[in-house]
Write a protein that holds these residues in place. Sequence first.
Motif, PDB file in Angstrom:
ATOM      1  N   HIS A  90       0.842  -1.202   0.000  1.00  0.00           N
ATOM      2  CA  HIS A  90       0.000   0.000   0.000  1.00  0.00           C
ATOM      3  C   HIS A  90       0.878   1.254   0.000  1.00  0.00           C
ATOM      4  O   HIS A  90       1.968   1.257   0.586  1.00  0.00           O
ATOM      5  CB  HIS A  90      -0.890   0.046   1.243  1.00  0.00           C
ATOM      6  N   CYS A 127      -4.818   5.052  -2.143  1.00  0.00           N
ATOM      7  CA  CYS A 127      -3.700   4.133  -2.345  1.00  0.00           C
ATOM      8  C   CYS A 127      -3.656   3.881  -3.841  1.00  0.00           C
ATOM      9  O   CYS A 127      -4.662   3.494  -4.439  1.00  0.00           O
ATOM     10  CB  CYS A 127      -3.940   2.820  -1.591  1.00  0.00           C
ATOM     11  N   HIS A 130      -4.798   0.398  -4.911  1.00  0.00           N
ATOM     12  CA  HIS A 130      -6.199   0.033  -4.694  1.00  0.00           C
ATOM     13  C   HIS A 130      -7.057   1.303  -4.619  1.00  0.00           C
ATOM     14  O   HIS A 130      -7.704   1.571  -3.597  1.00  0.00           O
ATOM     15  CB  HIS A 130      -6.344  -0.793  -3.402  1.00  0.00           C
TER      16      HIS A 130
HETATM   17 CU   LIG Z   1      -3.446  -0.325  -1.183  1.00  0.00          CU
END
Ligand SMILES: [Cu+2]
Length: 141
Positions: A90, A127, A130
């Motif tokens: 992340h 992030c 994601h």
């Molecule tokens: Cu992430």
Amino acid sequence: MRRPDSRKVWTVKRIGLLTALMIVVVSATGVVLASMAQGAVSREITMVAKNMVFVIESAESSGRANPTITVNTGQKITIVLRNDDAGMLHDLVIKGLDVRLEAVSCGETTRLTFTAPREPGEYVYLCSFHPRRMRGVFIVE
Ligand SMILES: [Cu+2]
């Protein structure tokens, strides 16, 4: 020929000195007030990446997913990013600001200090791995 009145000269000198002193005091006060107004009080925000969302480690946020972060204009902000997701990478980016925390793997922590914009505004943090699940709002007010 008249000689200058020494008392008068002394008074003029004294007024000059007092004026200079006042200017110094007033400008020093101005600098202090300006830095206070600019949110000189710095803030550290710990964001934990966990179960594919961001949570803030603080009592008041009570673990809400992707919480809205509100800071003051010109405030010095340190964001600490900790990854608690096993096997996941992340990072944290605030779009529109030059804020980009490097990617960390599980158990790792990274941090970045920056100054919030002088103008109020709303930004998106996410992030970059994601961006759909890990995104929230960063407000400068
Ligand atoms: Cu992430």
